[in-house]
Write an enzyme that holds these catalytic residues in place. Sequence first.
Site, PDB file in Angstrom:
ATOM      1  N   GLU A  79       0.852  -1.183   0.000  1.00  0.00           N
ATOM      2  CA  GLU A  79       0.000   0.000   0.000  1.00  0.00           C
ATOM      3  C   GLU A  79       0.896   1.244   0.000  1.00  0.00           C
ATOM      4  O   GLU A  79       0.435   2.334   0.307  1.00  0.00           O
ATOM      5  CB  GLU A  79      -0.945  -0.008   1.203  1.00  0.00           C
ATOM      6  CG  GLU A  79      -0.254  -0.098   2.544  1.00  0.00           C
ATOM      7  CD  GLU A  79      -1.232  -0.106   3.694  1.00  0.00           C
ATOM      8  OE1 GLU A  79      -1.922   0.901   3.865  1.00  0.00           O
ATOM      9  OE2 GLU A  79      -1.296  -1.124   4.414  1.00  0.00           O
ATOM     10  N   CYS A 111      -3.156  -3.868   4.715  1.00  0.00           N
ATOM     11  CA  CYS A 111      -2.226  -4.903   5.197  1.00  0.00           C
ATOM     12  C   CYS A 111      -2.642  -6.309   4.801  1.00  0.00           C
ATOM     13  O   CYS A 111      -1.973  -7.269   5.174  1.00  0.00           O
ATOM     14  CB  CYS A 111      -2.105  -4.840   6.715  1.00  0.00           C
ATOM     15  SG  CYS A 111      -1.495  -3.277   7.299  1.00  0.00           S
ATOM     16  N   HIS A 233      -1.472 -10.694  12.216  1.00  0.00           N
ATOM     17  CA  HIS A 233      -0.941  -9.443  11.661  1.00  0.00           C
ATOM     18  C   HIS A 233      -0.585  -8.553  12.860  1.00  0.00           C
ATOM     19  O   HIS A 233      -1.416  -8.369  13.762  1.00  0.00           O
ATOM     20  CB  HIS A 233      -2.005  -8.752  10.793  1.00  0.00           C
ATOM     21  CG  HIS A 233      -1.713  -7.303  10.541  1.00  0.00           C
ATOM     22  ND1 HIS A 233      -0.527  -6.888   9.991  1.00  0.00           N
ATOM     23  CD2 HIS A 233      -2.431  -6.171  10.800  1.00  0.00           C
ATOM     24  CE1 HIS A 233      -0.531  -5.555   9.904  1.00  0.00           C
ATOM     25  NE2 HIS A 233      -1.678  -5.102  10.389  1.00  0.00           N
TER      26      HIS A 233
HETATM   27  P1  HMG Z   1      -2.759   6.138  21.929  1.00  0.00           P
HETATM   28  O1  HMG Z   1      -3.951   7.004  22.112  1.00  0.00           O
HETATM   29  O2  HMG Z   1      -1.469   6.828  21.798  1.00  0.00           O
HETATM   30  O3  HMG Z   1      -2.497   5.156  23.066  1.00  0.00           O
HETATM   31  O4  HMG Z   1      -3.059   5.231  20.639  1.00  0.00           O
HETATM   32  P2  HMG Z   1      -3.352   4.812  24.410  1.00  0.00           P
HETATM   33  O5  HMG Z   1      -3.491   6.016  25.239  1.00  0.00           O
HETATM   34  O6  HMG Z   1      -4.580   4.038  24.070  1.00  0.00           O
HETATM   35  O7  HMG Z   1      -2.306   3.834  25.080  1.00  0.00           O
HETATM   36  C1  HMG Z   1      -1.914   2.673  24.439  1.00  0.00           C
HETATM   37  C2  HMG Z   1      -1.760   1.600  25.489  1.00  0.00           C
HETATM   38  O8  HMG Z   1      -0.648   1.953  26.339  1.00  0.00           O
HETATM   39  C3  HMG Z   1      -2.971   1.429  26.416  1.00  0.00           C
HETATM   40  O9  HMG Z   1      -3.103   0.048  26.688  1.00  0.00           O
HETATM   41  C4  HMG Z   1      -2.528   2.167  27.680  1.00  0.00           C
HETATM   42  O10 HMG Z   1      -3.169   1.685  28.861  1.00  0.00           O
HETATM   43  C5  HMG Z   1      -1.044   1.824  27.707  1.00  0.00           C
HETATM   44  P3  HMG Z   1      -4.397  -0.762  26.166  1.00  0.00           P
HETATM   45  O11 HMG Z   1      -5.572  -0.141  26.830  1.00  0.00           O
HETATM   46  O12 HMG Z   1      -4.453  -0.544  24.669  1.00  0.00           O
HETATM   47  O13 HMG Z   1      -4.111  -2.161  26.541  1.00  0.00           O
HETATM   48  N1  HMG Z   1      -0.228   2.741  28.514  1.00  0.00           N
HETATM   49  C6  HMG Z   1       0.781   2.343  29.307  1.00  0.00           C
HETATM   50  N2  HMG Z   1       1.261   1.111  29.602  1.00  0.00           N
HETATM   51  C7  HMG Z   1       2.327   1.029  30.455  1.00  0.00           C
HETATM   52  N3  HMG Z   1       2.888   2.110  31.044  1.00  0.00           N
HETATM   53  C8  HMG Z   1       2.424   3.360  30.802  1.00  0.00           C
HETATM   54  C9  HMG Z   1       1.328   3.502  29.884  1.00  0.00           C
HETATM   55  N4  HMG Z   1       0.629   4.569  29.428  1.00  0.00           N
HETATM   56  C10 HMG Z   1      -0.324   4.093  28.574  1.00  0.00           C
HETATM   57  N5  HMG Z   1       3.018   4.411  31.377  1.00  0.00           N
HETATM   58  C11 HMG Z   1      -3.061   3.479  19.033  1.00  0.00           C
HETATM   59  C12 HMG Z   1      -2.710   3.872  20.454  1.00  0.00           C
HETATM   60  C13 HMG Z   1      -2.716   2.021  18.805  1.00  0.00           C
HETATM   61  C14 HMG Z   1      -4.559   3.698  18.786  1.00  0.00           C
HETATM   62  C15 HMG Z   1      -2.235   4.376  18.060  1.00  0.00           C
HETATM   63  O14 HMG Z   1      -0.879   4.091  18.210  1.00  0.00           O
HETATM   64  C16 HMG Z   1      -2.624   4.223  16.609  1.00  0.00           C
HETATM   65  O15 HMG Z   1      -3.528   4.877  16.099  1.00  0.00           O
HETATM   66  N6  HMG Z   1      -1.895   3.335  15.860  1.00  0.00           N
HETATM   67  C17 HMG Z   1      -2.134   3.111  14.428  1.00  0.00           C
HETATM   68  C18 HMG Z   1      -3.385   2.291  14.147  1.00  0.00           C
HETATM   69  C19 HMG Z   1      -3.195   0.811  14.380  1.00  0.00           C
HETATM   70  O16 HMG Z   1      -2.099   0.281  14.414  1.00  0.00           O
HETATM   71  N7  HMG Z   1      -4.314   0.062  14.462  1.00  0.00           N
HETATM   72  C20 HMG Z   1      -4.274  -1.371  14.657  1.00  0.00           C
HETATM   73  C21 HMG Z   1      -5.468  -2.098  14.059  1.00  0.00           C
HETATM   74  S1  HMG Z   1      -5.700  -1.649  12.342  1.00  0.00           S
HETATM   75  C22 HMG Z   1      -4.499  -2.584  11.499  1.00  0.00           C
HETATM   76  O17 HMG Z   1      -3.904  -3.469  12.041  1.00  0.00           O
HETATM   77  C23 HMG Z   1      -4.222  -2.212  10.094  1.00  0.00           C
HETATM   78  C24 HMG Z   1      -2.965  -1.406   9.876  1.00  0.00           C
HETATM   79  O18 HMG Z   1      -1.839  -2.237   9.978  1.00  0.00           O
HETATM   80  C25 HMG Z   1      -3.011  -0.676   8.532  1.00  0.00           C
HETATM   81  C26 HMG Z   1      -3.337  -1.450   7.273  1.00  0.00           C
HETATM   82  O19 HMG Z   1      -4.163  -2.362   7.240  1.00  0.00           O
HETATM   83  O20 HMG Z   1      -2.782  -1.059   6.232  1.00  0.00           O
HETATM   84  C27 HMG Z   1      -2.790  -0.316  10.922  1.00  0.00           C
END
Ligand code: HMG
Length: 386
Positions: A79, A111, A233
């Site tokens: 992609e 992906c 994935h």
């Molecule tokens: P965010 O808002 O930065 O993170 O977004 P958060 O506030 O939700 O925190 C993440 C985790 O860290 C949470 O744990 C927190 O509790 C923890 P969870 O509730 O998720 O288990 N946390 C801590 N842990 C330990 N010590 C601390 C601490 N503070 C917080 N001090 C998000 C996170 C993944 C949403 C963001 O990074 C994002 O948007 N990523 C990109 C999208 C993505 O990867 N999506 C995955 C599914 S879609 C997919 O797989 C397709 C893709 O590959 C693309 C394609 O298909 O081409 C993405």
Amino acid sequence: MKIGIDEMAFATTDQYIDLRELAKRRGDEPDKYTIGIGQDQQAVVPPTQDIVTLGAAAAEKLLNPTNIKNISTIIVATESGIDNSKASAIYIKHLLGLNDFVRTVELKEACYSGTAAIQFARGLVALNPQETVLVIAADIARYGLNTPGEVTQGAGAVAMLIGANPHVLAIEPTAVSYSKDIMDFWRPLYATEAMVDGKYSTNVYIDFFLQTFTRYQQLTGRKLEDFAGLAFHLPFTKMGKKALEALLGQRTDPTAQRMRKQLTAEQAYCRQVGNLYTGSLYLGLMSMLQNGRIQAGDRLGLFSYGSGAEGEFYTGIVQAGFATYLNDIQADLDARHQVSIDEYERLFNAQLGMNSADQQFDLAGDQLPFVLAGQRDHQRIYQRNQ
Ligand code: HMG
């Protein structure tokens, strides 16, 4: 006739950042990145690397004078395309020196497309068992500096030979695909960085996994006990854990514990590289094969997910001697060098991107076998690194 993955090789860039340093720069707790997201390092992409150079580097690792002659088709799943018309597979074919009687094409569905490429390749091999299809899953995951997705960026390519009587994984017939028109992650034609509804995307991913795995069980009568491990994935390693735990719930029996251990083995390389988009599942598979307790005859489940969205669950049987048909990924990762956050940000902004002007890149710092030397008259110039 068995058909499946005969050989696999992975290539990424030769530089990375430490995500603890990135966390400090962004004002976040390092544990959020390493535990909450589950990422330790991230591949850094110089302007001299893209999906063509990375794809060719991965493919070159598995080609030899004998198997190169049997390749009938090259499918590049990506992609991160570098042209809206011309397939990256044609550039790669040229860089690898393959003969001209080869079919070349590019596939897209976020992906998921690497999995589609493997399934289509299986069909080609079933029609002509003497042929081998070279599938390359290559991507550069870019969300932008200072965005929530930044910590999940990454880059690299997995090249696979799909053929009859494979040495790594014989793919079984039942596959469950599931698709819906969903806006969880996308990249409009005018953008070089992805747009994402991050939390929503993680929920859709889990839902698609449960939908496809449940249907697979209904169709085959198989249970979790029938699997040595499930490969997911991995857009970031915590995502695999979220999906697996959604399936296991409170289970602590030996099967559940085995699944958790194999997931840790699958996550090892992703932790050090980041998201490869369509190659991530296959880097995870290689990681499980090299770091997990896997034996010939084991059944592995593979969950492929592409935003937009499409999921697929399918399975394969590990073949005797599989370990010798994979490149030594940890050795390659150990040979990379770390760069500072300032240098990462400079390189992030130095990409060719949507720029139409002529460019000539400094190739001095790039050690990879193929490079993008620049752009002249709107044409990208690729060459073997001198
Ligand atoms: P965010 O808002 O930065 O993170 O977004 P958060 O506030 O939700 O925190 C993440 C985790 O860290 C949470 O744990 C927190 O509790 C923890 P969870 O509730 O998720 O288990 N946390 C801590 N842990 C330990 N010590 C601390 C601490 N503070 C917080 N001090 C998000 C996170 C993944 C949403 C963001 O990074 C994002 O948007 N990523 C990109 C999208 C993505 O990867 N999506 C995955 C599914 S879609 C997919 O797989 C397709 C893709 O590959 C693309 C394609 O298909 O081409 C993405």
